[in-house]
Design an enzyme around this catalytic site. Structure first.
Site, short mmCIF file in Angstrom:
data_model
loop_
_atom_site.label_atom_id
_atom_site.label_comp_id
_atom_site.label_asym_id
_atom_site.label_seq_id
_atom_site.Cartn_x
_atom_site.Cartn_y
_atom_site.Cartn_z
N VAL A 15 0.86 -1.16 0.00
CA VAL A 15 0.00 0.00 0.00
C VAL A 15 0.91 1.23 0.00
O VAL A 15 1.87 1.30 0.78
CB VAL A 15 -0.96 0.00 1.21
N ALA A 45 2.97 -5.68 -8.04
CA ALA A 45 1.58 -5.36 -8.37
C ALA A 45 1.50 -4.25 -9.40
O ALA A 45 0.63 -4.27 -10.29
CB ALA A 45 0.83 -4.96 -7.10
N ASN A 187 17.80 0.81 -13.89
CA ASN A 187 18.02 2.20 -14.27
C ASN A 187 19.52 2.50 -14.27
O ASN A 187 20.34 1.65 -13.91
CB ASN A 187 17.23 3.16 -13.38
N GLY A 256 9.30 3.26 -13.56
CA GLY A 256 10.16 2.13 -13.91
C GLY A 256 9.39 0.82 -13.98
O GLY A 256 9.68 -0.04 -14.81
N ASP A 257 8.40 0.68 -13.11
CA ASP A 257 7.56 -0.52 -13.15
C ASP A 257 6.73 -0.56 -14.43
O ASP A 257 6.54 -1.62 -15.04
CB ASP A 257 6.63 -0.55 -11.94
N GLY A 292 0.82 9.28 -8.59
CA GLY A 292 0.67 7.91 -8.14
C GLY A 292 1.31 6.92 -9.10
O GLY A 292 1.81 7.28 -10.17
#
Length: 323
Positions: A15, A45, A187, A256-257, A292
């Site tokens: 979270v 996630a 990175n 990056g995700d 976000g």
């Protein structure tokens, strides 16, 4: 559970508690936050959601607690169509949490409490054997125990699935695991840390040189992300710089995700690695324009047409740099 998937993500669920600040505090300093938000996150996630929104049939292997945060994270995954059959509830530890500050420039700093993520085990990977066996690509993220990453990579090898390894944070892995990375994605700062740990001399300012050096350490292919300057790809004898896309950055959390997820998705569809990286620069550039992590990820139809250049901080002038 779906019988065949494009992508299985093995990684973390957190979270995200995000505070927006004018600037990051100095050590010992207190600064006032303009706002505080709570949303679903975690590098694993995040990748699963980013890929699913682009159209990938995606499944998640991970662990959460039994608290309210766990329900929030699982609902976020399911809403985007991610298979959570092998995302396990752990009654002995809370759900992972990330404490994030985002400055007006869009740059972030993050502190993570692994909690349930630290308990994802090789046994969980064994329990998901049939799922991994159905996958075209398995994406691995280093916010879980190294033994579990090792088990997942070897399970992917046995299933003849392609392994995408996002070595973030940088941890030492067995040589046979690094040799399965196709690609290894890091990175530019992580690339230098890996090369420093290995005793490999710096290659100068070139991201492409660092990607080649990472290949030399054993990875089948390597991608070094360069922020607003795009990415560098090394595969076999081929090297290529992928230009960035010019935007005004609002929040770089999770970009990056988004990049790694897009590469994994496109590889699952048969793209060549440089083409997958071109897609990924577009998706990550879209991501940094919105606050976000998961809330910033686009649906496929929302992506702009390809364009070249670099990502600028939110207070910088827009310009196009063609390469």
């Amino acid at each position: 559970m779906v019988s065949t998937v494009d992508l299985v993500v093995v990684g973390s669920l957190n979270v995200d508690l995000t505070a927006r600040v004018a600037r990051h505090p100095m050590p010992g300093e207190t600064v006032r936050a303009a706002e505080l938000t709570t949303c679903a996150g975690g590098k694993g996630a995040n990748q699963a959601v980013a890929a699913a929104r682009l159209g990938a049939r995606t499944a998640m292997i991970g662990r959460v607690g039994t608290d309210a945060h766990a329900d929030t994270l699982l609902e976020a995954l399911r809403t985007d169509g991610v298979d959570t059959t092998h995302t396990v509830h752990d009654s002995d530890t809370p759900t992972g949490t990330a404490l994030i500050t985002v400055a007006n420039t869009g740059e972030n700093s993050i502190v993570v409490s692994a909690a349930a993520n630290a308990r994802l085990s090789p046994e969980d990977i064994a329990d998901a054997h049939s799922l991994i066996g159905s996958a075209r690509v398995v994406s691995l993220v280093l916010e879980i125990p190294v033994d579990t990453v090792v088990a997942a990579s070897r399970a992917a090898r046995s299933a003849a699935a392609r392994v995408v390894l996002n070595l973030s944070p940088v941890l030492d892995l067995p040589e046979d695991v690094l040799a399965l990375a196709d690609p290894l994605i890091v990175n530019e700062h992580e690339a230098r840390e890996i090369l420093h740990r290995s005793g490999t001399p710096p290659t100068g300012p070139s991201g492409t040189g660092d990607a080649v050096a990472l290949r030399g350490l054993g990875a089948r292919s390597a991608v070094v992300t360069l922020g607003g300057d795009g990415a560098a790809v090394a595969e076999g004898d081929h090297t290529e710089h992928i230009p960035g896309v010019v935007v005004e950055a609002v929040d770089t959390t999770g970009a990056g995700d988004a990049f790694a997820a897009t590469v994994a998705w496109r590889l699952s569809q048969g793209d060549a690695l440089p083409d997958a990286a071109r897609w990924a620069t577009r998706v990550s550039a879209h991501s940094v324009q919105h606050p976000g992590a998961q809330p910033s990820y686009p649906m496929l139809h929302a992506l702009p047409e390809p364009a070249g250049s670099r990502t600028l901080p939110g207070n910088a002038r827009k310009e196009r740099v063609l390469r």
